[in-house]
Enzyme design. Structure first.
Site, PDB file in Angstrom:
ATOM      1  N   ARG A  31       0.827  -1.205   0.000  1.00  0.00           N
ATOM      2  CA  ARG A  31       0.000   0.000   0.000  1.00  0.00           C
ATOM      3  C   ARG A  31       0.859   1.251   0.000  1.00  0.00           C
ATOM      4  O   ARG A  31       1.955   1.281   0.543  1.00  0.00           O
ATOM      5  CB  ARG A  31      -0.874  -0.002   1.253  1.00  0.00           C
ATOM      6  CG  ARG A  31      -1.798   1.191   1.338  1.00  0.00           C
ATOM      7  CD  ARG A  31      -2.640   1.136   2.585  1.00  0.00           C
ATOM      8  NE  ARG A  31      -2.013   1.903   3.650  1.00  0.00           N
ATOM      9  CZ  ARG A  31      -2.585   2.124   4.811  1.00  0.00           C
ATOM     10  NH1 ARG A  31      -3.758   1.617   5.107  1.00  0.00           N
ATOM     11  NH2 ARG A  31      -1.972   2.838   5.726  1.00  0.00           N
ATOM     12  N   CYS A  44      -0.033   5.522   0.819  1.00  0.00           N
ATOM     13  CA  CYS A  44      -1.080   6.396   1.334  1.00  0.00           C
ATOM     14  C   CYS A  44      -0.568   7.834   1.301  1.00  0.00           C
ATOM     15  O   CYS A  44       0.546   8.104   1.763  1.00  0.00           O
ATOM     16  CB  CYS A  44      -1.456   5.993   2.756  1.00  0.00           C
ATOM     17  SG  CYS A  44      -2.898   6.868   3.399  1.00  0.00           S
TER      18      CYS A  44
END
Length: 125
Positions: A103, A105
Site C-alpha cells: 500500500r 497512502c
C-alpha cells in the site's frame, strides 16, 4: 484482452472510466470515493463511515469479478487530511484478515465529490 467490470452495487463512474478492468489475471479497481450507490451521493460524514463505504464499494466491484478482499495485492489510498490516518487504518485493516496488501497512502489537496478519502486497488485472480 481486457474486460470491463461493472456493478450497480457500487457507484457509477464520475467520469470517463470503468469501475474496474480485468486483464491477464489482474483486476484493476478504479479509485473509489464514499458514494453510497443507492443514494448516488456521499451520505456519511465521518472518516470512519466514509472508509466503510469505500471498502464496501471496492468489495462490490471485486464480487462482480468473482473475487474478495483477500485477492487484493496493492492499494493506493488518498486522504484529504492525514490526521485521519489512524481512524482510516482502523477501518481499512479490518478488511484484511491475513496478509494485508502492499500500500501507499498520501494526503491530497482535494478529492472528487468532497470525499475525505479515495482508495484504488489491484487484485489477482
Amino acid at each position: 484482452m481486457k474486460k470491463q467490470i461493472s456493478t450497480p452495487n457500487a457507484p457509477a463512474a464520475l467520469g470517463p472510466y470503468s469501475q474496474a478492468i480485468e486483464t491477464d489475471g489482474y483486476v484493476f479497481v478504479s479509485g473509489q470515493v464514499p458514494i453510497d450507490p443507492a443514494a448516488g451521493k456521499i451520505t456519511a460524514d465521518t472518516i470512519e463511515a466514509q472508509s466503510e463505504q469505500v471498502m464496501k464499494n471496492i468489495g462490490a466491484i471485486l464480487a462482480e469479478a468473482g473475487l474478495g478482499y483477500e485477492s487484493i495485492v496493492k492499494t493506493t489510498c488518498y486522504l484529504a487530511d492525514l490526521a485521519d490516518f489512524a481512524a482510516f487504518n482502523a477501518v481499512y485493516g479490518a478488511y484484511f484478515k491475513d496478509a494485508a496488501p502492499a500500500r501507499a497512502c498520501f494526503q491530497v489537496a482535494a478529492l472528487p465529490a468532497g470525499a475525505k478519502l479515495e482508495v484504488e486497488a489491484i487484485a489477482v485472480k
